[in-house]
Design a protein around this motif. Sequence first.
Motif, PDB file in Angstrom:
ATOM      1  N   THR A  48       9.312   4.399   2.265  1.00 22.59           N
ATOM      2  CA  THR A  48       9.903   5.651   2.743  1.00 22.59           C
ATOM      3  C   THR A  48      11.286   5.801   2.137  1.00 22.59           C
ATOM      4  O   THR A  48      12.056   4.853   2.113  1.00 22.59           O
ATOM      5  N   PHE A  49      11.582   6.981   1.595  1.00 25.68           N
ATOM      6  CA  PHE A  49      12.939   7.261   1.140  1.00 25.68           C
ATOM      7  C   PHE A  49      13.515   8.368   2.001  1.00 25.68           C
ATOM      8  O   PHE A  49      12.920   9.433   2.105  1.00 25.68           O
ATOM      9  N   GLU A  50      14.661   8.115   2.598  1.00 21.32           N
ATOM     10  CA  GLU A  50      15.320   9.143   3.392  1.00 21.32           C
ATOM     11  C   GLU A  50      14.359   9.872   4.336  1.00 21.32           C
ATOM     12  O   GLU A  50      14.239  11.086   4.315  1.00 21.32           O
ATOM     13  N   ARG A  51      13.666   9.087   5.114  1.00 18.50           N
ATOM     14  CA  ARG A  51      12.734   9.562   6.151  1.00 18.50           C
ATOM     15  C   ARG A  51      11.471  10.210   5.616  1.00 18.50           C
ATOM     16  O   ARG A  51      10.580  10.558   6.374  1.00 18.50           O
ATOM     17  N   PRO A  76       8.045   9.655   3.917  1.00 12.01           N
ATOM     18  CA  PRO A  76       7.147   8.612   3.411  1.00 12.01           C
ATOM     19  C   PRO A  76       6.601   9.034   2.039  1.00 12.01           C
ATOM     20  O   PRO A  76       6.055  10.123   1.891  1.00 12.01           O
ATOM     21  N   VAL A  77       6.840   8.218   1.021  1.00  8.90           N
ATOM     22  CA  VAL A  77       6.377   8.549  -0.327  1.00  8.90           C
ATOM     23  C   VAL A  77       5.022   7.901  -0.578  1.00  8.90           C
ATOM     24  O   VAL A  77       4.087   8.546  -1.046  1.00  8.90           O
ATOM     25  N   LEU A  78       4.926   6.617  -0.269  1.00  7.97           N
ATOM     26  CA  LEU A  78       3.628   5.953  -0.299  1.00  7.97           C
ATOM     27  C   LEU A  78       3.320   5.552   1.142  1.00  7.97           C
ATOM     28  O   LEU A  78       4.166   5.001   1.823  1.00  7.97           O
ATOM     29  N   GLY A 114      -0.970  12.200 -10.218  1.00  6.11           N
ATOM     30  CA  GLY A 114      -0.405  12.745  -8.988  1.00  6.11           C
ATOM     31  C   GLY A 114       0.632  13.756  -9.388  1.00  6.11           C
ATOM     32  O   GLY A 114       1.194  13.680 -10.484  1.00  6.11           O
ATOM     33  N   ILE A 115       0.896  14.695  -8.504  1.00  9.23           N
ATOM     34  CA  ILE A 115       1.881  15.732  -8.826  1.00  9.23           C
ATOM     35  C   ILE A 115       3.279  15.112  -8.905  1.00  9.23           C
ATOM     36  O   ILE A 115       3.467  13.960  -8.515  1.00  9.23           O
ATOM     37  N   ALA A 116       4.237  15.863  -9.398  1.00 11.44           N
ATOM     38  CA  ALA A 116       5.616  15.375  -9.480  1.00 11.44           C
ATOM     39  C   ALA A 116       6.093  14.958  -8.094  1.00 11.44           C
ATOM     40  O   ALA A 116       5.925  15.690  -7.128  1.00 11.44           O
ATOM     41  N   GLY A 117       6.662  13.777  -8.009  1.00 13.64           N
ATOM     42  CA  GLY A 117       7.155  13.282  -6.735  1.00 13.64           C
ATOM     43  C   GLY A 117       6.102  12.607  -5.882  1.00 13.64           C
ATOM     44  O   GLY A 117       6.357  12.266  -4.729  1.00 13.64           O
ATOM     45  N   ALA A 118       4.914  12.377  -6.449  1.00 17.80           N
ATOM     46  CA  ALA A 118       3.836  11.753  -5.677  1.00 17.80           C
ATOM     47  C   ALA A 118       4.083  10.260  -5.469  1.00 17.80           C
ATOM     48  O   ALA A 118       3.456   9.642  -4.612  1.00 17.80           O
ATOM     49  N   GLY A 119       4.986   9.686  -6.260  1.00 18.13           N
ATOM     50  CA  GLY A 119       5.274   8.264  -6.093  1.00 18.13           C
ATOM     51  C   GLY A 119       4.713   7.391  -7.199  1.00 18.13           C
ATOM     52  O   GLY A 119       4.577   6.178  -7.030  1.00 18.13           O
ATOM     53  N   LYS A 120       4.434   7.986  -8.338  1.00 18.20           N
ATOM     54  CA  LYS A 120       3.849   7.229  -9.446  1.00 18.20           C
ATOM     55  C   LYS A 120       4.845   6.223 -10.023  1.00 18.20           C
ATOM     56  O   LYS A 120       4.525   5.043 -10.172  1.00 18.20           O
ATOM     57  N   SER A 121       6.040   6.716 -10.325  1.00 21.95           N
ATOM     58  CA  SER A 121       7.054   5.791 -10.856  1.00 21.95           C
ATOM     59  C   SER A 121       7.372   4.707  -9.829  1.00 21.95           C
ATOM     60  O   SER A 121       7.641   3.557 -10.192  1.00 21.95           O
ATOM     61  N   THR A 122       7.354   5.111  -8.556  1.00 22.73           N
ATOM     62  CA  THR A 122       7.632   4.151  -7.491  1.00 22.73           C
ATOM     63  C   THR A 122       6.632   2.993  -7.525  1.00 22.73           C
ATOM     64  O   THR A 122       7.015   1.838  -7.333  1.00 22.73           O
ATOM     65  N   ILE A 123       5.364   3.300  -7.779  1.00 17.79           N
ATOM     66  CA  ILE A 123       4.349   2.241  -7.845  1.00 17.79           C
ATOM     67  C   ILE A 123       4.699   1.235  -8.939  1.00 17.79           C
ATOM     68  O   ILE A 123       4.635   0.018  -8.734  1.00 17.79           O
ATOM     69  N   LEU A 177      11.321  -4.183  -8.527  1.00 20.42           N
ATOM     70  CA  LEU A 177      12.607  -3.481  -8.667  1.00 20.42           C
ATOM     71  C   LEU A 177      12.957  -2.770  -7.371  1.00 20.42           C
ATOM     72  O   LEU A 177      14.116  -2.482  -7.098  1.00 20.42           O
ATOM     73  N   MET A 178      11.914  -2.458  -6.596  1.00 20.19           N
ATOM     74  CA  MET A 178      12.099  -1.924  -5.244  1.00 20.19           C
ATOM     75  C   MET A 178      11.229  -2.764  -4.331  1.00 20.19           C
ATOM     76  O   MET A 178      10.308  -3.426  -4.791  1.00 20.19           O
ATOM     77  N   ARG A 179      11.510  -2.683  -3.030  1.00 20.01           N
ATOM     78  CA  ARG A 179      10.675  -3.429  -2.092  1.00 20.01           C
ATOM     79  C   ARG A 179       9.987  -2.482  -1.129  1.00 20.01           C
ATOM     80  O   ARG A 179      10.593  -1.516  -0.682  1.00 20.01           O
ATOM     81  N   PHE A 198       9.940   2.851 -19.302  1.00 22.11           N
ATOM     82  CA  PHE A 198      10.429   3.767 -18.280  1.00 22.11           C
ATOM     83  C   PHE A 198      10.212   5.218 -18.688  1.00 22.11           C
ATOM     84  O   PHE A 198      10.122   5.541 -19.873  1.00 22.11           O
ATOM     85  N   GLN A 199      10.174   6.072 -17.652  1.00 22.30           N
ATOM     86  CA  GLN A 199       9.934   7.495 -17.869  1.00 22.30           C
ATOM     87  C   GLN A 199      10.943   8.094 -18.862  1.00 22.30           C
ATOM     88  O   GLN A 199      10.576   8.854 -19.734  1.00 22.30           O
ATOM     89  N   GLU A 200      12.209   7.725 -18.700  1.00 22.73           N
ATOM     90  CA  GLU A 200      13.233   8.250 -19.623  1.00 22.73           C
ATOM     91  C   GLU A 200      13.623   7.195 -20.649  1.00 22.73           C
ATOM     92  O   GLU A 200      14.769   7.151 -21.098  1.00 22.73           O
ATOM     93  N   THR A 244       0.578   9.141 -15.942  1.00 27.56           N
ATOM     94  CA  THR A 244       0.610  10.283 -16.855  1.00 27.56           C
ATOM     95  C   THR A 244       0.355  11.587 -16.112  1.00 27.56           C
ATOM     96  O   THR A 244      -0.257  11.622 -15.059  1.00 27.56           O
ATOM     97  N   HIS A 245       0.910  12.654 -16.678  1.00 28.75           N
ATOM     98  CA  HIS A 245       0.642  13.982 -16.132  1.00 28.75           C
ATOM     99  C   HIS A 245      -0.519  14.604 -16.877  1.00 28.75           C
ATOM    100  O   HIS A 245      -1.069  15.599 -16.453  1.00 28.75           O
ATOM    101  N   ARG A 246      -0.837  14.045 -18.051  1.00 28.87           N
ATOM    102  CA  ARG A 246      -1.841  14.663 -18.903  1.00 28.87           C
ATOM    103  C   ARG A 246      -3.163  13.931 -18.777  1.00 28.87           C
ATOM    104  O   ARG A 246      -3.342  12.842 -19.292  1.00 28.87           O
TER     105      ARG A 246
END
Lengths: 283, 259
Positions: free
Chosen positions: A32-35, A37-39, A56-65, A72-74, A106-108, A217-219
């Motif tokens: 959860t980020f800032e209340r 729930p992302v995943l 998944g759409i933008a913000g679905a939590g793909k990079s988070t996975i 890198l995150m817990r 990384f994405q960028e 990927t988005h494509r």
Amino acid sequence: MADSTSLAETSTALAAPAAAGPDIRFEDVAITFEREPVLDGISFALRHGETKAIFGIAGAGKSTILKLSLGLMRPDQGRILVLGEEVSAMPEADLFELRRRLGIVFQESALFDSLTVRDNVAYRLMEEDVVPPEEIEKRVREALRFVELEHTLDLLPSELSGGMRRRVAIARAMINQPEILLYDSPTGGLDPVTSTTIVELLVKQRDVFHTSSLLVTHRLQDAFTMASHVFDPQQNCMVRATPEQRQQIKMTFLILHEGQVIFDGTLTELKGSRDEYIREYIS
Amino acid sequence: MDLVSPADFVKERLESVQAYALLSWQSITNLFSTPRYLADTLVQADLIGVGSLPITLMAGFFIGAAFALQSSSTMARFGSLSLMGQLVSLSMVKELGPVLTGLMVSGRNASGMASELGSMQVTEQIDAMRALGTDPTRKLVTPRVVATIGMVFILTILADFVGIVGGLAVSRALLGLDAHEYWSKAWQALVAGDIVMGLTKPIFFGFILATVGCYFGLSTKGGTQGVGRSTTQAVVVSSVLILVADLFITRVMMLIFGS
Ligand SMILES: Nc1ncnc2c1ncn2[C@@H]1O[C@H](COP(=O)(O)OP(=O)(O)OP(=O)(O)O)[C@@H](O)[C@H]1O
Ligand SMILES: [Mg+2]
């Protein structure tokens, strides 16, 4: 879940060098980020030699996975096992060793902007300090040749185009031939020609080195191309796979929607899905 | 912006303090195990030491000169202008040199560290570094902390010296004092306790400004705007902490050396 994948794939998985369990396993992971729930309780497994495309759409939590997989995150809840180790419970100091066995794009791109392309790509080998300098130079050139950017050795990342940066990031991630590669939108924001070059690279990496990978990927097109092409070493390019070769390609698809995994399976299963959201997504 | 409840606010602050304390602790304990990044430390030392040399020397000279001039009227009133050498040297070595150098280097380098590490954070270069198997506290923080402590130490000694020279210049040119007398008084005045105090301060100040700079850099959130915010905060917080630490170190040293 892993069980939902087809039998054909399971048999090829057995032919691979017997690894203990899957390369990556998520068990009921939530974050959860800032209340928000992302995943929200996701589970899946990436078997040895498999490529799993994550949609998944933008913000679905793909990079988070991907970031969770590297520790890198817990997660707030659930377990994440990578190469048999529980990254979600390891202290940061112990994670560095494990992370060396994985590569991430990384994405960028996230190239070190104060280092030249050569030093960016060589970073891992220079850090590990076991390979002699001549050998490093040779391997850097090899990796850059693999992504067809050998001429950029002495440039700084700021002097490269977005697509070139992406390819340098790929070279940096695979310089030490990691066991698992994580690609975050490697074709995002690129023209179709460059995208195809990058997809070809991924196919090459998969078929030459048999690396397991998560591909965000988005494509959809990219993932379909990966599922239907193999790398031909003679012609040094990817070619359309014969039906038998297709059977050998270990490619799965995972779709995230509102924090849940709503689909995890093969291309055939994806195309046969009755779910309305999925049908809309793949059309 | 959302309103935060006071409880959340306090919790957040406490967590920051805890994270800062942990980072500071690691920056030192990293020295006791491999890998160590000597080359990075030298690069930083060069950047901080050579880069801050002109401004510290300038600042030191002028504060010494201005201080002598300021004090002259007070001292003349009490008829003891001849003590100028002692006054300037004691003040420079114990107080002005260390604090001034700390603040100068903090303005230049705590901000530099915060903005450099901050941009690396927001462009995911810090994550990339961790992903490539390198501990950023070892590769980025420890070299900066070690280099800063060393350089602030040396710069402080230089600032003390040019400060005393600045006082001398004013004493001779404007107050007509004897240069030789000023000089010998200046040296004689310093006893071990003063020198220890004067050299302990820069060690703490260097540590504070480097760890604060790195902490704000690494905890940057929210793009380029966040980098700007971290940079300002790093300078403000490190400057205030240096001044607070100055008071405490002075007190403790006075207790130890009894003056
Ligand atoms: N470090 C963070 N702090 C706060 N929120 C975050 C953080 N990382 C991600 N998020 C939030 O988590 C959600 C998912 O982010 P993520 O980057 O995983 O999305 P994504 O699926 O990769 O999207 P995209 O397709 O745009 O790359 C977003 O709503 C984002 O705002
Ligand atoms: Mg993303």
